[in-house]
Design an enzyme around this catalytic site. Structure first.
Site: not given
Ligand code: DX5
Ligand code: ZN
Length: 213
Positions: A6, A31, A33, A35, A64, A66, A135, A173
């Site tokens: 990620s 990956h 993220d 948000m 991903h 969110m 998750m 994840d």
């Molecule tokens: C959290 C994200 C993850 C995050 C994972 O909302 O979806 O992808 O970056 O990070 P680690 O591996 O540090 O938990």
């Molecule tokens: Zn993620």
């Protein structure tokens, strides 16, 4: 086990080199993220950053979402040509319609379940999905502690997948590291996301390989 670092935990001031390093280090997916500051209490990046990332990347993107407005973000990120786009079942009233929309772009659709959402919530969507993301932390931030109940949930999901669509992958994840990777493998997980574990290691290649069990 496929490994998707990620980039949330990457050095954004040095992003092109970080992307090259994980690709050269043998990762399977990248990956990303996304948000929106509403569905989760944090904001990250849009296509202004993800487009140049896609240009530098030699591995496919796994986006991903969110966010609250999934359709808007699917339309926004489709031109980045990711391999997967995943969205949260908790923020979507019309998941079946959105899955078709993602597929119409030539992108593989995936659905994400928060830690409290049971796998049965998506039982009747499984035949239309390429991947389900469980998750193992509350979404919003990297570097959180792994929630162990995801192991039992992955086993339950695997049973449903075997019945409905054996080609559908299971991704986990949050808080993944070299300690919990073997339990995840045994539970039937196919893909792990790892942010702080990979980018917190001096040797990205070694960290990635330690998860490819
Ligand atoms: C959290 C994200 C993850 C995050 C994972 O909302 O979806 O992808 O970056 O990070 P680690 O591996 O540090 O938990
Ligand atoms: Zn993620």
């Amino acid at each position: 086990m496929l490994v998707a670092p990620s980039i949330l935990s990457a050095d954004f001031g040095n992003l092109a080199n970080e992307i090259k390093a994980i690709c050269d280090g043998g990762c399977d997916l990248i990956h990303v993220d996304v948000m929106d500051g509403h569905f989760v209490p944090n904001m990250t990046i849009g296509p202004v950053v993800v487009n140049p990332v896609a240009k530098v990347a030699t591995k496919p993107l796994d986006i991903h979402l969110m966010v609250e407005d999934n359709t808007f973000f699917v339309e926004l990120f489709a031109p980045c040509k990711p391999l997967y786009i995943s969205f949260h079942i908790e923020s979507e009233n019309h998941p079946h319609r959105l899955i078709q929309k993602i597929r119409d772009y030539g992108i593989k659709p995936a659905i994400v379940l928060n830690p409290h959402t049971p796998p049965e919530a998506i039982e009747y969507l499984l035949e239309d999905l390429d991947m389900v993301l469980l998750m193992s932390v509350n979404p919003g931030f990297g570097g959180q502690k792994f929630i162990p109940s995801v192991i039992e949930k992955a086993k339950k999901l695997k049973e449903l997948i075997n019945k409905k669509n054996p080609n559908c992958l299971i991704q986990v994840d949050g808080g993944v590291n070299d300690k919990n990777i073997h339990d995840l493998k045994e539970a039937g997980v196919d893909v792990v996301v790892a942010g702080s574990y990979v980018f917190g290691n001096d040797d990205y290649s070694k960290a990635i390989k330690s998860l490819q069990v």
